[in-house]
Write an enzyme that holds these catalytic residues in place. Sequence first.
Site, mmCIF file in Angstrom:
data_model
loop_
_atom_site.group_PDB
_atom_site.id
_atom_site.type_symbol
_atom_site.label_atom_id
_atom_site.label_comp_id
_atom_site.label_asym_id
_atom_site.label_seq_id
_atom_site.Cartn_x
_atom_site.Cartn_y
_atom_site.Cartn_z
ATOM 1 C CB VAL A 1 11.598 14.168 -10.942
ATOM 2 C CG1 VAL A 1 10.359 13.573 -10.274
ATOM 3 C CG2 VAL A 1 12.022 15.459 -10.243
ATOM 4 C CG ASN B 1 14.090 14.071 -16.645
ATOM 5 O OD1 ASN B 1 14.577 14.014 -17.773
ATOM 6 N ND2 ASN B 1 14.778 13.729 -15.559
ATOM 7 C CB THR C 1 3.781 30.010 0.978
ATOM 8 O OG1 THR C 1 3.673 30.708 -0.265
ATOM 9 C CG2 THR C 1 2.462 29.334 1.291
ATOM 10 C CE LYS D 1 8.081 17.217 -28.346
ATOM 11 N NZ LYS D 1 8.298 15.808 -28.747
ATOM 12 C CE1 TYR E 1 14.441 26.846 -4.358
ATOM 13 C CE2 TYR E 1 14.284 29.213 -4.021
ATOM 14 C CZ TYR E 1 13.682 27.972 -4.104
ATOM 15 O OH TYR E 1 12.322 27.858 -3.940
ATOM 16 C CE LYS F 1 21.881 15.286 -10.786
ATOM 17 N NZ LYS F 1 22.565 14.075 -10.262
ATOM 18 C CG ASP G 1 9.075 14.125 -2.128
ATOM 19 O OD1 ASP G 1 10.272 14.007 -1.797
ATOM 20 O OD2 ASP G 1 8.405 15.164 -1.916
#
Length: 327
Positions: A60, A102, A178, A108, A148, A94, A34
Amino acid sequence: MPAKRILITGAAGFLGSHLCDRFIREGYHVIAMDNLITGDLKNIEHLFKLPEFEFYNHDVSTYIHIAGHLDYILHFASPASPIDYLKIPIQTLKVGALGTHNCLGLAKAKQARILVASTSEVYGDPLVHPQTEEYWGNVNPVGPRGVYDEAKRFMESITRAYYTFHGVETRIVRIFNTYGPRMRLNDGRALPAFIGQALRGEDLTVFGDGSQTRSFCYVDDLVDGIYRLLMSDYSMPVNIGNPNEISLKDFAEEVLKLTGSSVKITYKPLPVDDPKQRRPDITKAREILGWEPKIDRAEGLKRTYDYFRSLPEEEWSKQPKEFTAKK
């Protein structure tokens, strides 16, 4: 036999932290990641002492490197509240695009199964009710919520491309509203906003006439649905949410009754592109995963309210810098 290893991005956020807890309980080695742009280390600090937990403060959207093998990836890194993604729109796009790319590339390379966190926002302001997974949505790509909504729609598209072109094992969860402990009180979403206002003795703010609906799922139920989906053989999107629909006006009344507050409900203009209706069709979750929510709203609200009341007063006395659309 060594523990299976799972990478959870967005791990210090509301949902990410509960997922860390679940996979620790299931015996996994959890690698949490994070950049703390909206996450909070307080959500996972209870896990730091565990040898089967490690944390990396990392974005990330730049790159991801994990040494050793990986069995699973959960990609939950993303601002999730309107206040956040309207404040940091570029980062929101992004992490939905580059961050997902990524994560898929890592899946993969490691031959890992990946589950990405999409959302009911892919349906936009829906013209079909309730929303099934086959509905394509009604989204304004250049509206304020587009950063978003479209990030999540791209996330689904590239995830399917990695499944069909590269053969990566992918899962897609579409998360509906949620709630539960560890939500941020002042992030602009309906439940924490209402409870925060009630705790501060302020009138509850409802946008529009309050007739717009939402369907609220308690976090433990959602986490169980995500776990079951990850372990399933189903690669197409699956709605996970509670189909018990309620208007925001009635929801505000429930919060007032729960808190015993004597404040009133006030009304403000409806924000641009705010969805009028939101209720999941969970037929697929029931049939494929054997899942449906178990915790009713009264019990979930009580647990959540008790959590917020337990926080230091300075936590819930803070007011949001800006107040916008309810997710």
